[in-house]
Design an enzyme around this catalytic site. Structure first.
Site, PDB file in Angstrom:
ATOM      1  N   ILE A   1       0.840  -1.199   0.000  1.00 48.05           N
ATOM      2  CA  ILE A   1       0.000   0.000   0.000  1.00 48.05           C
ATOM      3  C   ILE A   1       0.878   1.254   0.000  1.00 48.05           C
ATOM      4  O   ILE A   1       0.644   2.197  -0.766  1.00 48.05           O
ATOM      5  CB  ILE A   1      -0.948  -0.007   1.209  1.00 48.05           C
ATOM      6  CG1 ILE A   1      -2.023  -1.098   1.037  1.00 48.05           C
ATOM      7  CG2 ILE A   1      -1.604   1.355   1.399  1.00 48.05           C
ATOM      8  CD1 ILE A   1      -2.869  -1.329   2.273  1.00 48.05           C
TER       9      ILE A   1
ATOM     10  N   LEU B   1       2.401   1.775  -3.436  1.00 49.01           N
ATOM     11  CA  LEU B   1       1.441   2.196  -4.455  1.00 49.01           C
ATOM     12  C   LEU B   1       0.976   3.626  -4.239  1.00 49.01           C
ATOM     13  O   LEU B   1       0.758   4.373  -5.206  1.00 49.01           O
ATOM     14  CB  LEU B   1       0.235   1.253  -4.451  1.00 49.01           C
ATOM     15  CG  LEU B   1       0.486  -0.166  -4.970  1.00 49.01           C
ATOM     16  CD1 LEU B   1      -0.721  -1.055  -4.685  1.00 49.01           C
ATOM     17  CD2 LEU B   1       0.797  -0.157  -6.460  1.00 49.01           C
ATOM     18  N   GLU B   2       0.818   4.031  -2.991  1.00 48.42           N
ATOM     19  CA  GLU B   2       0.259   5.356  -2.714  1.00 48.42           C
ATOM     20  C   GLU B   2       1.273   6.485  -2.867  1.00 48.42           C
ATOM     21  O   GLU B   2       0.909   7.583  -3.308  1.00 48.42           O
ATOM     22  CB  GLU B   2      -0.345   5.387  -1.302  1.00 48.42           C
ATOM     23  CG  GLU B   2      -1.548   4.483  -1.116  1.00 48.42           C
ATOM     24  CD  GLU B   2      -2.788   4.978  -1.862  1.00 48.42           C
ATOM     25  OE1 GLU B   2      -2.749   6.080  -2.446  1.00 48.42           O
ATOM     26  OE2 GLU B   2      -3.795   4.251  -1.877  1.00 48.42           O
ATOM     27  N   SER B   3       2.540   6.244  -2.477  1.00 53.10           N
ATOM     28  CA  SER B   3       3.504   7.363  -2.537  1.00 53.10           C
ATOM     29  C   SER B   3       4.922   6.916  -2.831  1.00 53.10           C
ATOM     30  O   SER B   3       5.860   7.669  -2.556  1.00 53.10           O
ATOM     31  CB  SER B   3       3.486   8.143  -1.217  1.00 53.10           C
ATOM     32  OG  SER B   3       4.083   7.384  -0.174  1.00 53.10           O
TER      33      SER B   3
ATOM     34  N   TYR C   1      -7.669  -2.327  -7.941  1.00 50.04           N
ATOM     35  CA  TYR C   1      -6.650  -1.779  -7.048  1.00 50.04           C
ATOM     36  C   TYR C   1      -6.346  -2.762  -5.928  1.00 50.04           C
ATOM     37  O   TYR C   1      -5.183  -2.968  -5.561  1.00 50.04           O
ATOM     38  CB  TYR C   1      -7.110  -0.437  -6.480  1.00 50.04           C
ATOM     39  CG  TYR C   1      -5.992   0.370  -5.859  1.00 50.04           C
ATOM     40  CD1 TYR C   1      -5.200   1.214  -6.627  1.00 50.04           C
ATOM     41  CD2 TYR C   1      -5.717   0.292  -4.495  1.00 50.04           C
ATOM     42  CE1 TYR C   1      -4.168   1.950  -6.060  1.00 50.04           C
ATOM     43  CE2 TYR C   1      -4.700   1.031  -3.922  1.00 50.04           C
ATOM     44  CZ  TYR C   1      -3.929   1.853  -4.711  1.00 50.04           C
ATOM     45  OH  TYR C   1      -2.900   2.580  -4.138  1.00 50.04           O
TER      46      TYR C   1
END
Length: 267
Positions: free
Chosen positions: A120, A123-125, A253
């Site tokens: 996570i 993927l997010e940052s 996702y």
């Protein structure tokens, strides 16, 4: 995290009063009404003034909001190929090693395995190294709240953002984020920041922009609170795959999170 735009539509941390600020119309009048709502919700006048005095509407936010709904119009294979490459897998494995002790403590407390959290995060940052957004969160949320499409949601998010300021978790200069007001290394909406944020480094504040312990523990806390089954499968169709819907409603996702997590541990 919010977008399906990557995300979760959690109820706002503040219950809106029966006579919430009316969307549309004059923007300055709307901001004045929101200032009154913030005061009624216990936000200090100094915080309200600091955040809302002189705030203006941002047309770019509305433009993005109108066009973002096609984000996941790809096959899984097309989408995952753009998000999980060899370089990101290598970096993720390095993060598993670097933060092994921290991730172990988080797993003991919240039951979420390290590879899911690191997937996570990546993927997010891009593990906190990528773009977390540069949009002023208060301006973004005031713009979206004034727009009538989802005014109740974003009025609640605006009040939650002011609560973050009042708690001292982030100064206004650091209250910046993405086009829907998402904040930090795993892109929490302000209401999620308030509801699930964990001060895991023990410094008295929940800092989801700069503190890796806070970021990873807060992410785990969201999944734990949503009903994560420790030791259980997270493949499509499993209970934990459904739990991840509270992170992101898009099936593609969630499949990408699972795929990335498996690559990180060599599966």
């Amino acid at each position: 995290m919010f977008r399906v735009f990557a995300g979760v539509l959690l109820s706002a941390i503040f219950a809106l009063p029966a006579h919430a600020a009316r969307c549309g119309g004059d923007f300055n009048s709307f901001v004045a009404a929101m200032s009154a709502e913030a005061s009624a919700a216990g936000i200090s006048q100094s915080v309200i003034s600091q955040a809302l005095d002189g705030v203006t509407e941002d047309a770019k936010v509305l433009q993005f909001d109108r066009r973002q709904r096609g984000t996941f119009d790809k096959t899984f294979e097309q989408y995952v190929s753009t998000r999980v490459g060899a370089g990101r897998i290598k970096a993720g494995r390095a993060m598993l090693l670097r933060h092994a002790s921290l991730l172990s403590r988080i797993e003991r407390q919240f039951g979420v395995p390290p590879q899911i959290l690191v997937a996570i995060w990546g993927l997010e940052s891009d593990f906190g190294k990528g773009d977390m957004g540069k949009m002023p969160v208060v301006r973004t949320l005031a713009t979206l709240a004034h727009d009538c499409r989802r005014t109740e949601l974003f009025q609640g998010e605006l009040l939650a953002a002011l609560k973050i300021l009042q708690r001292g978790d982030l100064p206004l200069r650091d209250l910046v984020g993405a086009f829907a007001g998402e904040i930090g290394q795993t892109q929490f909406l302000p209401s999620s920041y308030i509801k699930y944020g964990v001060d895991f480094d023990g410094n008295g504040h929940v800092d989801l922009r700069h503190s890796v312990p806070d970021v990873l523990a807060s992410t785990a806390n969201l999944l734990h609170t949503a009903g994560w089954h420790p030791g259980g499968s997270y493949e499509e169709g499993s209970a934990n795959f459904q739990v991840m819907r509270e992170w992101n409603r898009a099936t593609i996702y969630r499949k990408t999170i699972g795929y990335f997590a498996d690559r990180l541990v060599g599966q």
